[in-house]
Design a protein around this motif. Structure first.
Motif, mmCIF file in Angstrom:
data_model
loop_
_atom_site.group_PDB
_atom_site.id
_atom_site.type_symbol
_atom_site.label_atom_id
_atom_site.label_comp_id
_atom_site.label_asym_id
_atom_site.label_seq_id
_atom_site.Cartn_x
_atom_site.Cartn_y
_atom_site.Cartn_z
ATOM 1 N N ILE A 1 66.581 -24.029 14.652
ATOM 2 C CA ILE A 1 66.073 -25.161 13.888
ATOM 3 C C ILE A 1 66.810 -25.203 12.558
ATOM 4 N N ASP A 2 67.556 -26.275 12.325
ATOM 5 C CA ASP A 2 68.325 -26.371 11.088
ATOM 6 C C ASP A 2 67.400 -26.581 9.888
ATOM 7 N N PHE A 3 66.513 -27.575 9.991
ATOM 8 C CA PHE A 3 65.613 -27.853 8.874
ATOM 9 C C PHE A 3 64.229 -28.239 9.372
ATOM 10 N N LEU A 4 63.239 -27.860 8.583
ATOM 11 C CA LEU A 4 61.865 -28.275 8.823
ATOM 12 C C LEU A 4 61.506 -29.340 7.801
ATOM 13 N N LEU A 5 60.992 -30.488 8.273
ATOM 14 C CA LEU A 5 60.542 -31.557 7.398
ATOM 15 C C LEU A 5 59.023 -31.531 7.339
ATOM 16 N N LEU A 6 58.504 -31.468 6.122
ATOM 17 C CA LEU A 6 57.062 -31.386 5.900
ATOM 18 C C LEU A 6 56.571 -32.700 5.304
ATOM 19 N N ASN B 1 52.935 -20.854 8.207
ATOM 20 C CA ASN B 1 52.669 -20.698 9.630
ATOM 21 C C ASN B 1 53.826 -21.176 10.494
ATOM 22 N N VAL B 2 54.390 -22.340 10.151
ATOM 23 C CA VAL B 2 55.454 -22.911 10.963
ATOM 24 C C VAL B 2 56.758 -22.143 10.807
ATOM 25 N N VAL B 3 57.084 -21.750 9.585
ATOM 26 C CA VAL B 3 58.335 -21.026 9.338
ATOM 27 C C VAL B 3 58.352 -19.693 10.073
ATOM 28 N N THR B 4 57.205 -19.035 10.149
ATOM 29 C CA THR B 4 57.125 -17.751 10.845
ATOM 30 C C THR B 4 57.547 -17.895 12.299
ATOM 31 N N ILE B 5 57.230 -19.036 12.909
ATOM 32 C CA ILE B 5 57.536 -19.251 14.327
ATOM 33 C C ILE B 5 58.903 -19.896 14.531
ATOM 34 N N LEU B 6 59.208 -20.952 13.787
ATOM 35 C CA LEU B 6 60.445 -21.699 14.008
ATOM 36 C C LEU B 6 61.659 -21.094 13.315
#
Length: 229
Positions: free
Chosen positions: A33-38, A102-107
């Motif tokens: 995953i390059d980037f997570l958008l919140l 929570n999301v960063v830990t998984i993705l």
């Protein structure tokens, strides 16, 4: 004051978002995953979802729904893999900080961006419809109160060095999807204020500008992520 510029594209509605979801544990461990958008509210989420190509929906009890797809120019083969999530407004339980953690830990994305609308602080620097890029975040809520007055002690967090060089050129080659091309919008880099209070008062805004004269915008989500920098 003029209203926001009208778009030439149709932002999807909630009914356009896929209902079927796989367990997040089914997501390939080899997928980068390059980037997570919140995002925090529907208009922010749906605006990002519009650009998400071939989206797949995943679910986990810790993260809620996570949407994964590609973003990039249709004419190019190499595109970024993007994760898109929605959190509650503010930085409390269910807000930006806990959701990101929570999301960063998984993705395990390379970077995280809070995407959404914000309030303007200085019309001479950023107008309604402009895109504001935070190159420095200040949590303005911390302050010391004495008999002689209030001393603001905002926590300052600069942009990550690896991202800073990229974001300074965020507006290069950008063609905003406006119906009226005569209406000009721009990408503005500057200082963003963040805190738990929804400031909708000119008096309070002017007071904040006295303490933080370089601020160009104010929002609510970034404060919760200061401890995650």
């Amino acid at each position: 004051m003029d209203g926001p510029p009208e778009l030439s594209v149709r932002i999807p509605n909630s009914i356009d978002v896929p209902k079927d979801a796989c367990l997040l544990s089914k997501l390939s461990k080899n997928l980068v995953i390059d980037f997570l958008l919140l995002t925090a509210v529907d208009c922010e989420f749906l605006s990002c979802f519009y650009y998400l190509q071939e989206p797949l929906t995943y679910y986990d009890t810790k993260t809620g729904f996570v949407f994964v797809g590609k973003m990039g120019d249709e004419s190019k083969q190499e595109k970024l893999t993007i994760g898109l999530v929605k959190c509650d407004m503010g930085s409390g339980v269910g807000g930006s900080a806990s959701t990101v953690q929570n999301v960063v830990t998984i993705l395990r994305p390379k970077g995280v961006f809070c995407v959404g609308f914000c309030g303007g602080m200085n019309a001479s620097k950023a107008n309604l419809g402009d895109v504001v890029v935070s190159e420095k975040l200040i949590s303005y809520a911390l302050h010391k109160v004495t008999d002689s007055g209030t001393e603001r002690r905002g926590t300052i967090v600069p942009l990550n060095k690896k991202v800073n060089g990229i974001m300074k050129h965020a507006g290069d080659g950008w063609d905003p999807p406006l119906k009226n091309k005569e209406r000009e919008v721009q990408v503005v880099n500057g200082t963003m204020l963040s805190g738990p209070t929804l400031v909708n008062s000119k008096q309070e805004r002017d007071r904040l500008l006295e303490d933080y004269p370089t601020a160009i915008a104010i929002e609510m989500e970034g404060e919760g992520n200061i401890s995650l920098k």
